[in-house]
Design a protein around this motif. Structure first.
Motif, short mmCIF file in Angstrom:
data_model
loop_
_atom_site.label_atom_id
_atom_site.label_comp_id
_atom_site.label_asym_id
_atom_site.label_seq_id
_atom_site.Cartn_x
_atom_site.Cartn_y
_atom_site.Cartn_z
N ALA A 133 -10.20 -58.14 -15.13
CA ALA A 133 -9.50 -56.89 -14.81
C ALA A 133 -9.73 -55.85 -15.91
CB ALA A 133 -8.01 -57.15 -14.64
N ALA A 134 -9.70 -56.27 -17.17
CA ALA A 134 -9.94 -55.33 -18.27
C ALA A 134 -11.37 -54.80 -18.22
CB ALA A 134 -9.67 -56.02 -19.61
N ALA A 135 -12.32 -55.67 -17.94
CA ALA A 135 -13.71 -55.25 -17.84
C ALA A 135 -13.91 -54.24 -16.72
CB ALA A 135 -14.61 -56.47 -17.63
N GLU A 136 -13.25 -54.48 -15.60
CA GLU A 136 -13.37 -53.54 -14.49
C GLU A 136 -12.79 -52.18 -14.86
OE1 GLU A 136 -12.45 -53.27 -9.69
OE2 GLU A 136 -11.64 -54.94 -10.86
N ALA A 137 -11.68 -52.18 -15.58
CA ALA A 137 -11.08 -50.91 -16.01
C ALA A 137 -12.04 -50.15 -16.93
CB ALA A 137 -9.76 -51.17 -16.73
N VAL A 138 -12.66 -50.86 -17.87
CA VAL A 138 -13.60 -50.21 -18.80
C VAL A 138 -14.77 -49.61 -18.04
CG1 VAL A 138 -15.27 -50.65 -20.65
CG2 VAL A 138 -12.96 -51.61 -20.79
N SER A 139 -15.25 -50.31 -17.03
CA SER A 139 -16.46 -49.87 -16.32
C SER A 139 -16.19 -48.80 -15.28
CB SER A 139 -17.14 -51.07 -15.66
OG SER A 139 -16.32 -51.62 -14.62
N THR A 140 -14.91 -48.56 -14.93
CA THR A 140 -14.62 -47.60 -13.86
C THR A 140 -13.79 -46.41 -14.31
OG1 THR A 140 -12.68 -48.90 -13.18
CG2 THR A 140 -14.78 -49.37 -12.06
N ARG A 141 -13.00 -46.53 -15.37
CA ARG A 141 -12.16 -45.42 -15.80
C ARG A 141 -12.97 -44.40 -16.58
NH1 ARG A 141 -6.34 -47.75 -17.81
NH2 ARG A 141 -6.41 -45.73 -18.89
N ASP A 142 -12.63 -43.12 -16.42
CA ASP A 142 -13.36 -42.08 -17.13
C ASP A 142 -12.65 -41.58 -18.38
OD1 ASP A 142 -11.28 -40.63 -16.06
OD2 ASP A 142 -12.52 -39.41 -14.72
N GLY A 170 -16.93 -60.37 -15.54
CA GLY A 170 -16.37 -59.51 -16.57
C GLY A 170 -17.40 -59.16 -17.63
N HIS A 171 -18.15 -60.16 -18.07
CA HIS A 171 -19.20 -59.91 -19.07
C HIS A 171 -20.23 -58.91 -18.54
CE1 HIS A 171 -17.43 -63.03 -21.34
NE2 HIS A 171 -18.51 -63.55 -21.88
N ARG A 172 -20.64 -59.10 -17.28
CA ARG A 172 -21.66 -58.21 -16.71
C ARG A 172 -21.17 -56.76 -16.69
NH1 ARG A 172 -22.42 -55.36 -12.55
NH2 ARG A 172 -20.51 -56.07 -11.52
N MET A 173 -19.94 -56.56 -16.25
CA MET A 173 -19.41 -55.20 -16.18
C MET A 173 -19.36 -54.55 -17.56
SD MET A 173 -16.49 -55.25 -13.20
CE MET A 173 -15.66 -56.78 -13.64
N LEU A 174 -18.97 -55.31 -18.57
CA LEU A 174 -18.89 -54.75 -19.92
C LEU A 174 -20.28 -54.44 -20.47
CD1 LEU A 174 -16.05 -56.94 -21.44
CD2 LEU A 174 -15.91 -54.52 -20.86
N ARG A 175 -21.23 -55.34 -20.26
CA ARG A 175 -22.59 -55.12 -20.76
C ARG A 175 -23.25 -53.91 -20.09
NH1 ARG A 175 -26.10 -57.71 -24.58
NH2 ARG A 175 -27.63 -58.08 -22.96
N GLU A 176 -22.99 -53.73 -18.80
CA GLU A 176 -23.65 -52.66 -18.06
C GLU A 176 -22.92 -51.33 -18.17
OE1 GLU A 176 -24.20 -53.97 -14.05
OE2 GLU A 176 -25.62 -55.57 -14.62
N SER A 177 -21.72 -51.33 -18.72
CA SER A 177 -20.96 -50.09 -18.83
C SER A 177 -21.58 -49.17 -19.87
CB SER A 177 -19.51 -50.39 -19.22
OG SER A 177 -19.43 -50.81 -20.58
N ALA A 178 -21.36 -47.87 -19.71
CA ALA A 178 -21.81 -46.88 -20.69
C ALA A 178 -20.70 -46.62 -21.70
CB ALA A 178 -22.23 -45.61 -19.99
N VAL A 179 -20.12 -47.70 -22.22
CA VAL A 179 -19.04 -47.62 -23.20
C VAL A 179 -19.36 -48.59 -24.34
CG1 VAL A 179 -16.56 -47.84 -23.61
CG2 VAL A 179 -17.38 -47.13 -21.35
N PRO A 180 -19.53 -48.12 -25.57
CA PRO A 180 -19.83 -49.02 -26.68
C PRO A 180 -18.62 -49.87 -27.06
CG PRO A 180 -19.56 -46.79 -27.49
CD PRO A 180 -19.49 -46.72 -26.00
N THR A 210 -19.50 -38.79 -27.73
CA THR A 210 -19.07 -40.05 -27.11
C THR A 210 -19.97 -40.45 -25.95
OG1 THR A 210 -16.79 -39.58 -27.74
CG2 THR A 210 -17.13 -41.24 -26.04
N GLY A 211 -20.26 -39.51 -25.07
CA GLY A 211 -21.10 -39.83 -23.91
C GLY A 211 -22.49 -40.28 -24.31
N ALA A 212 -23.05 -39.65 -25.34
CA ALA A 212 -24.40 -40.01 -25.79
C ALA A 212 -24.43 -41.42 -26.36
CB ALA A 212 -24.88 -39.01 -26.83
N TYR A 213 -23.40 -41.79 -27.13
CA TYR A 213 -23.33 -43.16 -27.64
C TYR A 213 -23.31 -44.16 -26.48
CZ TYR A 213 -22.28 -41.70 -32.46
OH TYR A 213 -22.34 -41.19 -33.73
N GLY A 214 -22.48 -43.87 -25.48
CA GLY A 214 -22.35 -44.79 -24.36
C GLY A 214 -23.64 -44.94 -23.58
N ASP A 224 -5.82 -42.59 -26.49
CA ASP A 224 -6.74 -41.56 -27.01
C ASP A 224 -8.20 -41.95 -26.85
OD1 ASP A 224 -4.54 -40.02 -27.77
OD2 ASP A 224 -4.43 -40.95 -29.74
N GLY A 225 -8.52 -42.50 -25.71
CA GLY A 225 -9.91 -42.83 -25.41
C GLY A 225 -10.36 -44.20 -25.86
#
Length: 263
Positions: free
Chosen positions: A38-47, A95-105, A210-214, A12-13
């Protein structure tokens, strides 16, 4: 529960990333490092991910790198382990870089001991909730090692340079209350309330805009790495796109209607 070193699930997101080596205090080995990346990549690429909850199994959050595993891996390394350890650190850092730069809190639920590189894994999160039983320290020098996992950047960012130096250049361990006082964590809760509190924070992000938070998270992290003008230009582009999106259109219209009624 799976015996994978890193557990990753999306429901559920909400993406949950769990450090899962409780018998080693969740110190990361090559399997865990690969799972983390791998988890970080999923967070940064999945919609389909709107928030992340980072946690750990067992009595500790993370004791950094598994020095025993690194020692065993470096036996046949002609550089004496330098190339092996650098390669592992590079993978963690990606992995850290992808998570920090992602638009996901990201919210972290932290229990027990957090030392060494564990501080870096924790500080990748945007909001950190700590159990009242948690303790925090550097302890790199105990092994003759130096900060990794982003600690040299993330720790001063969180607590200021003087306190970061104090923690890194000593064997001091902070209690949960001291970590809160220093600004290392956002709040401290009773141990048995930890998961529920972290989940409540994630639920606010998921049930709101959600998008605005990210995007707010992304803008704030990016602000310190570029010129003021670049930040202003990014803000203008981002708020323009947000205003035109259906979520904001609905909320702005509701606000305008409510304002008109109360005028």
């Amino acid at each position: 529960m799976s015996d994978d070193a890193i557990l990753f699930d999306v429901t559920d997101g909400l993406a949950r990333i769990t450090l899962n080596r409780p018998d080693r205090l969740n110190a990361v080995d090559p399997e865990a490092i690969a799972g983390w990346r791998a988890a970080a990549e999923a967070v940064s690429t999945r919609d389909d991910i709107g928030a992340v909850l980072l946690d750990a199994t067992g009595r500790a959050f993370c004791a950094g790198g598994d020095v025993r595993a690194m020692s065993e891996l470096s036996v046949n390394d002609p550089t004496g382990g330098e190339a092996t350890v650098k390669g592992l650190a590079d993978d963690i850092h990606e992995g850290h870089r992808m998570l920090r730069e992602s638009a996901v809190p990201i919210v972290a639920a932290v229990q027990g001991v957090v030392v060494g590189g564990g501080l870096g894994f924790m500080l990748v999160a945007d909001v950190i909730v700590a159990s009242d039983r948690a303790t925090f320290g550097s302890r790199y020098a105990d092994m003759g090692l130096t900060p990794d996992c982003g600690v040299s950047t993330l720790l001063p960012e969180a607590v200021g340079m003087r306190r970061a130096l104090e923690l890194t250049l000593s064997d001091r361990m902070l209690t949960a209350d001291e970590a809160y006082e220093w600004g290392l964590v956002a709040e401290v809760v009773a141990h048995d309330e930890l998961d529920a509190r972290a989940r409540a924070i994630a639920d606010v992000w998921l049930s709101g805009a959600t998008g605005a938070y990210g995007q707010a998270k992304r803008l704030l992290h990016a602000g310190g790495t570029r010129s003021f003008q670049d930040s202003l230009d990014d803000e203008a582009r981002t708020i323009g796109a947000a205003f035109a999106a259906p979520e904001a259109q609905r909320r702005v219209a509701a606000f305008a209607a409510a304002s008109a009624r109360s005028a």
